[in-house]
Motif scaffolding. Structure first.
Motif, PDB file in Angstrom:
ATOM      1  N   LEU A  40       0.780   5.137   9.059  1.00  0.00           N
ATOM      2  CA  LEU A  40       1.561   4.133   9.736  1.00  0.00           C
ATOM      3  C   LEU A  40       2.038   4.653  11.133  1.00  0.00           C
ATOM      4  O   LEU A  40       2.047   4.068  12.024  1.00  0.00           O
ATOM      5  CB  LEU A  40       2.962   3.787   8.800  1.00  0.00           C
TER       6      LEU A  40
ATOM      7  N   ASN B 114       7.564   7.423   1.238  1.00  0.00           N
ATOM      8  CA  ASN B 114       6.500   6.232   1.098  1.00  0.00           C
ATOM      9  C   ASN B 114       7.063   5.162   0.317  1.00  0.00           C
ATOM     10  O   ASN B 114       6.858   4.061   0.770  1.00  0.00           O
ATOM     11  CB  ASN B 114       5.064   6.677   0.534  1.00  0.00           C
TER      12      ASN B 114
ATOM     13  N   TYR C 278       7.339  15.334   9.341  1.00  0.00           N
ATOM     14  CA  TYR C 278       7.995  14.560   8.430  1.00  0.00           C
ATOM     15  C   TYR C 278       7.169  13.392   7.735  1.00  0.00           C
ATOM     16  O   TYR C 278       7.617  13.033   6.637  1.00  0.00           O
ATOM     17  CB  TYR C 278       9.085  13.798   9.058  1.00  0.00           C
ATOM     18  N   CYS C 279       5.830  13.448   8.027  1.00  0.00           N
ATOM     19  CA  CYS C 279       5.062  12.384   7.452  1.00  0.00           C
ATOM     20  C   CYS C 279       4.127  12.838   6.499  1.00  0.00           C
ATOM     21  O   CYS C 279       2.999  13.553   6.700  1.00  0.00           O
ATOM     22  CB  CYS C 279       4.337  11.482   8.673  1.00  0.00           C
ATOM     23  N   PRO C 280       4.344  12.523   5.151  1.00  0.00           N
ATOM     24  CA  PRO C 280       3.271  12.838   4.221  1.00  0.00           C
ATOM     25  C   PRO C 280       2.193  11.726   4.398  1.00  0.00           C
ATOM     26  O   PRO C 280       2.499  10.729   5.106  1.00  0.00           O
ATOM     27  CB  PRO C 280       4.038  12.351   2.816  1.00  0.00           C
ATOM     28  N   SER C 281       1.122  11.821   3.917  1.00  0.00           N
ATOM     29  CA  SER C 281       0.063  11.086   3.789  1.00  0.00           C
ATOM     30  C   SER C 281       0.428   9.658   3.229  1.00  0.00           C
ATOM     31  O   SER C 281       1.335   9.561   2.406  1.00  0.00           O
ATOM     32  CB  SER C 281      -1.146  11.465   2.785  1.00  0.00           C
ATOM     33  N   GLY C 282       0.001   8.498   4.360  1.00  0.00           N
ATOM     34  CA  GLY C 282       0.813   7.303   3.844  1.00  0.00           C
ATOM     35  C   GLY C 282       1.737   6.957   5.011  1.00  0.00           C
ATOM     36  O   GLY C 282       1.223   6.112   6.072  1.00  0.00           O
ATOM     37  N   LEU C 283       2.900   7.287   5.108  1.00  0.00           N
ATOM     38  CA  LEU C 283       3.658   7.391   6.335  1.00  0.00           C
ATOM     39  C   LEU C 283       2.915   8.024   7.626  1.00  0.00           C
ATOM     40  O   LEU C 283       3.065   7.377   8.659  1.00  0.00           O
ATOM     41  CB  LEU C 283       5.019   8.158   6.168  1.00  0.00           C
TER      42      LEU C 283
ATOM     43  N   ILE D 238      -4.679   1.787   5.968  1.00  0.00           N
ATOM     44  CA  ILE D 238      -3.215   1.337   7.109  1.00  0.00           C
ATOM     45  C   ILE D 238      -3.973   0.883   8.369  1.00  0.00           C
ATOM     46  O   ILE D 238      -3.846  -0.221   8.937  1.00  0.00           O
ATOM     47  CB  ILE D 238      -2.069   2.231   7.071  1.00  0.00           C
TER      48      ILE D 238
ATOM     49  N   PRO E 161      11.244   5.445  10.700  1.00  0.00           N
ATOM     50  CA  PRO E 161      11.408   6.386   9.552  1.00  0.00           C
ATOM     51  C   PRO E 161      11.239   7.884  10.166  1.00  0.00           C
ATOM     52  O   PRO E 161      11.994   8.711   9.434  1.00  0.00           O
ATOM     53  CB  PRO E 161      10.070   6.189   8.742  1.00  0.00           C
TER      54      PRO E 161
ATOM     55  N   LEU F 123       0.816  -1.240  -0.063  1.00  0.00           N
ATOM     56  CA  LEU F 123      -0.083   0.035   0.052  1.00  0.00           C
ATOM     57  C   LEU F 123       0.885   1.271  -0.144  1.00  0.00           C
ATOM     58  O   LEU F 123       0.655   2.201  -0.938  1.00  0.00           O
ATOM     59  CB  LEU F 123      -0.807   0.069   1.494  1.00  0.00           C
ATOM     60  N   LEU F 124       1.697   1.266   0.970  1.00  0.00           N
ATOM     61  CA  LEU F 124       2.892   2.434   1.089  1.00  0.00           C
ATOM     62  C   LEU F 124       3.663   2.677  -0.185  1.00  0.00           C
ATOM     63  O   LEU F 124       3.648   3.730  -0.787  1.00  0.00           O
ATOM     64  CB  LEU F 124       3.661   2.433   2.253  1.00  0.00           C
TER      65      LEU F 124
ATOM     66  N   LYS G 244       4.216  13.476  -2.895  1.00  0.00           N
ATOM     67  CA  LYS G 244       4.412  13.302  -1.570  1.00  0.00           C
ATOM     68  C   LYS G 244       5.835  13.008  -0.887  1.00  0.00           C
ATOM     69  O   LYS G 244       6.017  11.974  -0.842  1.00  0.00           O
ATOM     70  CB  LYS G 244       3.297  12.340  -1.079  1.00  0.00           C
TER      71      LYS G 244
ATOM     72  N   VAL H  15      -5.257   6.333   2.083  1.00  0.00           N
ATOM     73  CA  VAL H  15      -4.187   5.422   2.495  1.00  0.00           C
ATOM     74  C   VAL H  15      -3.800   5.444   3.805  1.00  0.00           C
ATOM     75  O   VAL H  15      -3.750   4.206   4.308  1.00  0.00           O
ATOM     76  CB  VAL H  15      -2.792   5.999   2.092  1.00  0.00           C
TER      77      VAL H  15
ATOM     78  N   SER I  38       9.241  13.814   1.852  1.00  0.00           N
ATOM     79  CA  SER I  38       9.600  14.479   3.109  1.00  0.00           C
ATOM     80  C   SER I  38      11.266  14.741   3.030  1.00  0.00           C
ATOM     81  O   SER I  38      11.816  13.789   2.635  1.00  0.00           O
ATOM     82  CB  SER I  38       9.338  13.252   4.102  1.00  0.00           C
TER      83      SER I  38
END
Lengths: 63, 647
Positions: B428, A38, B420-425, B15, B198, A19-20, A30, B11, A32
């Motif tokens: 998580l 991701n 630091y976290c974009p959508s996705g991370l 998760i 991360p 998924l990621l 997206k 996302v 960082s």
């Protein structure tokens, strides 16, 4: 014990990893610190999931 | 009125949902195996050591650990690692090498039951009641913290977060009992590590690596009041106060931000508090007792010690990264603190102006400012405000007032996640936070239902019932335990002060506990009466110590000193560690004294398997290098090396 916990852990991280990583590939904007985190971390989780799964499979074959 | 500061995407929700499906799925998959009460409460003693080891670790992780340790990392720097390297690790090794044989070998089903076998019903009743109440409040406090956090961060409704999170835990504990709590704890362990790693990695990269962090924190240490880390502008530390673990400690309480001396750290935290927690708290010990055999039970804390040793990297380092970033210009990182609403700012400005005109002191100004702005202020900055106010415009003053607001240390970890976290991370990292909370809550609930059913219900309320009856009771009390935790969470959200007092009472009860276990396990002469009276005196002694001491900057009351102030300690933490040392010593001496004055009620034969000297040495069939003692020594050496590296 009837359940080897490595199966669910492996399965879950494989799915989350996919998924990621897919998110990272589909929306590379997206980022960082300029890193497509991701995609990188998704791949890492995918690898971890497969390793867990693999070790559980090996253990169950031995039995 | 609270606008969420973060929005989750598809996302992120996916998760989260995947995680929830898997933890509940584990509960349902294990349902078939729950046949007897022993399956439900003790996992049928059938679990491999690496699983119980990782569960041992995550059961202890409440939602507060991730948040709280990062907060301490920012507040005190690397000295926070003492909670791991001086505190947890030696205690975990001691548990594995010396104590586990008695817990596991005695066939006791819980820690209070061991006390009954070793002493008598009095010690058991005292321990099980205080433990049962404590677990409920512990999970309530953590539940309240989580629901608040989700509300502030994501805008989720407080009540919904509270009930939904509890319901998920209820579902998998109810279905699979202790086994499912332990198995999900392993899954949660990996979730926590892989979810936060991360964030730490990106933070480290952003801050420019360890050497850059060290350099920035040296600047912070010599001028802590500029970062709202000290209450007085004249406070200054040696440049390594945040980045070296022992040197600032050797300089005495005034040389380190914790305000602590070496004795309190080593004896108070390292010996009394840590051994008291890790070696006697059923919440963690239960995990080891569920292992499949004696070898696995003793290996449980040893396996847990390895990741525990490295955990500071994951939980303390982020706090130091945040502080270093806030000290780096051009990073655009603002250390988290409450933002004063625009509507309240004029009142705050006029509060400062009035105070300057009236010439009142810093304390009075802080008070006036706090009531005008609805948040607390740093004393050193308020002092500066008073000096500079006359020649400053309103706009400038507003900026300086905002700057004087106290740091919100608990917001550190989330501020990094947001950065630091974009959508996705992001999904998580949030899932990792939820996982750490759920593992803690499930740990509390499974320990509570076992102690309630075996040590209170079966012992005093309904003995001699069928096994099905106790199995049924276990399920009923699991639901009841969760409902009580929810009640405690609401209580915590409404009466913060009452909650502080309750936690204080438990600190009193816990402080002397290790003396009782130590004497019970290693001195066959200890009597039941000695243990019980020793415990009561130890608890009373800690309450008395608290009533007669206070730490700098506090007013008599909940913080102590309400009878008479005999001793003023340099910090809350110092007070806490000295209190534990005092209570331990009193409990130890009284137990020895009363034991010598009373007759033993248990024969040597009855104490076999419960006391060290009366238990035949186990015949060890393992090679020397696989024995717990050997592994323990190796782990201790590694721990010493870690301390040396960050000396």
């Amino acid at each position: 014990m009837g359940l080897d916990i490595r199966f669910p852990i492996g399965m879950m991280f494989t799915l989350i990893g996919l998924l990621l990583a897919a998110t990272g590939i589909l929306s590379p904007e997206k980022v960082s610190l300029g890193i497509n985190i991701n995609m990188i971390w998704g791949a890492a989780l995918l690898l971890f999931g497969i390793l867990m799964w693999g070790s559980a499979l090996r253990a169950s074959r031995k039995k | 009125m609270n606008t969420p500061s973060v929005h989750l995407g598809v996302v992120d929700y996916s998760i989260l949902a995947l995680y929830v499906v898997f933890v509940i799925g584990i509960g349902f998959a294990l349902k078939r195996q729950m046949k007897t009460s022993a399956d439900f409460f003790l996992s049928g003693r059938n679990i491999p050591a690496w699983v119980t080891g990782l569960a041992f670790l995550s059961a202890n992780l409440g939602a507060l650990e991730l948040v709280g340790m990062a907060a301490s990392g920012a507040k005190y720097g690397i000295a926070t690692c003492h909670f791991y390297w001086v505190g947890a690790i030696p205690a975990m090794i001691f548990l594995a090498v010396f104590m586990m044989p008695f817990y596991y070998g005695s066939k006791a089903r819980s820690v209070p039951e061991y006390l009954k076998l070793r002493f008598d019903e009095r010690a058991r009743a005292f321990n099980s009641v205080s433990f049962a109440v404590m677990t409920i409040f512990a999970s309530g406090i953590s539940l309240n913290a989580l629901a608040k956090l989700l509300h502030n961060l994501l805008g989720w409704e407080y009540n919904i977060s509270l009930w939904v999170c509890s319901f998920i835990v209820l579902l998998y504990v109810l279905k699979g009992g202790l086994t499912s709590a332990i198995y999900t704890e392993v899954l949660q362990f990996f979730m926590i590590v892989l979810g936060f790693a991360p964030v730490v990695w990106l933070g480290l990269r952003d801050a420019g690596g360890w050497s850059a962090i060290k350099q920035k924190l040296a600047g912070v240490a010599v001028n802590p009041s500029a970062f709202n880390l000290a209450d007085s502008a004249s406070t200054t530390f040696h440049s390594d106060a945040w980045t070296s673990a022992w040197k600032p400690l050797l300089g005495g309480p005034s040389a380190n931000p914790m305000g602590i001396d070496l004795f309190a750290m080593v004896f108070g935290l390292g010996f009394v508090l840590s051994f008291g927690y890790w070696c006697t708290n059923f919440l963690v010990v239960q995990r080891a007792m569920a292992a499949k055999d004696m070898k696995a039970a003793r290996n449980t804390p040893l396996i847990a010690a390895v990741p525990k040793m490295l955990f500071p990297l994951l939980v303390i380092l982020p706090g130091m990264i945040a502080l270093a970033l806030s000290a780096t210009e051009g990073k655009g990182y603002q250390f988290p603190k409450a933002v004063i609403a625009e509507a309240k700012m004029p009142a705050a400005i006029s509060a400062v102006r009035q105070s300057t005109a009236a010439g009142v002191d810093v304390a009075a100004t802080s008070k006036a400012l706090s009531s005008a702005a609805g948040t607390s202020f740093n004393a050193a900055k308020v002092e500066e405000l008073l000096k500079s106010a006359p020649g400053t415009s309103d706009a400038q003053l507003a900026i300086r007032i905002q700057d004087a607001v106290v740091n919100d240390y608990d917001g550190v970890i989330l501020s990094l996640v947001k950065r630091y976290c974009p959508s996705g991370l992001l999904g998580l990292a949030l899932t990792a936070l939820l996982a750490s909370f759920m593992s803690g809550m499930a740990g509390n609930v499974t320990a509570f239902n076992t102690v309630w059913t075996y040590d209170l219900y079966q012992a005093y309320i309904a003995p001699d019932k069928s096994d099905e009856h106790y199995s049924w009771m276990g399920r009923v009390v699991t639901v009841a335990g969760i409902l009580l935790s929810i009640g405690a969470a609401y209580f915590a959200s409404m009466w913060t002060n009452a909650m502080d007092i309750i936690q204080l009472v438990f600190a009193f009860v816990n402080a002397p506990l290790f003396a009782t276990f130590l004497l019970g396990m290693f001195w066959s002469r200890t009597t039941g009466t000695g243990a019980f009276i020793g415990l009561l005196c130890g608890t009373a002694a800690s309450a008395l110590f608290h009533a007669c001491t206070i730490s700098v900057g506090n007013l008599p009351g909940v913080k102590g000193g309400y009878i008479h102030i005999f001793w003023t300690l340099p910090s809350d933490m110092a007070q806490n560690f000295w209190l534990a040392s005092f209570a331990f010593t009193v409990c130890f001496l009284v137990t020895v004294g009363i034991s010598l004055a009373t007759r033993r009620t248990k024969s040597d034969e009855e104490l076999k398997g419960l006391v060290y000297s009366l238990t035949p040495k186990q015949t060890v069939d393992q090679f020397w290098y696989a024995r717990p003692g050997t592994i323990g020594i190796v782990l201790l050496i590694v721990c010493v090396i870690l301390n040396y590296i960050f000396w």
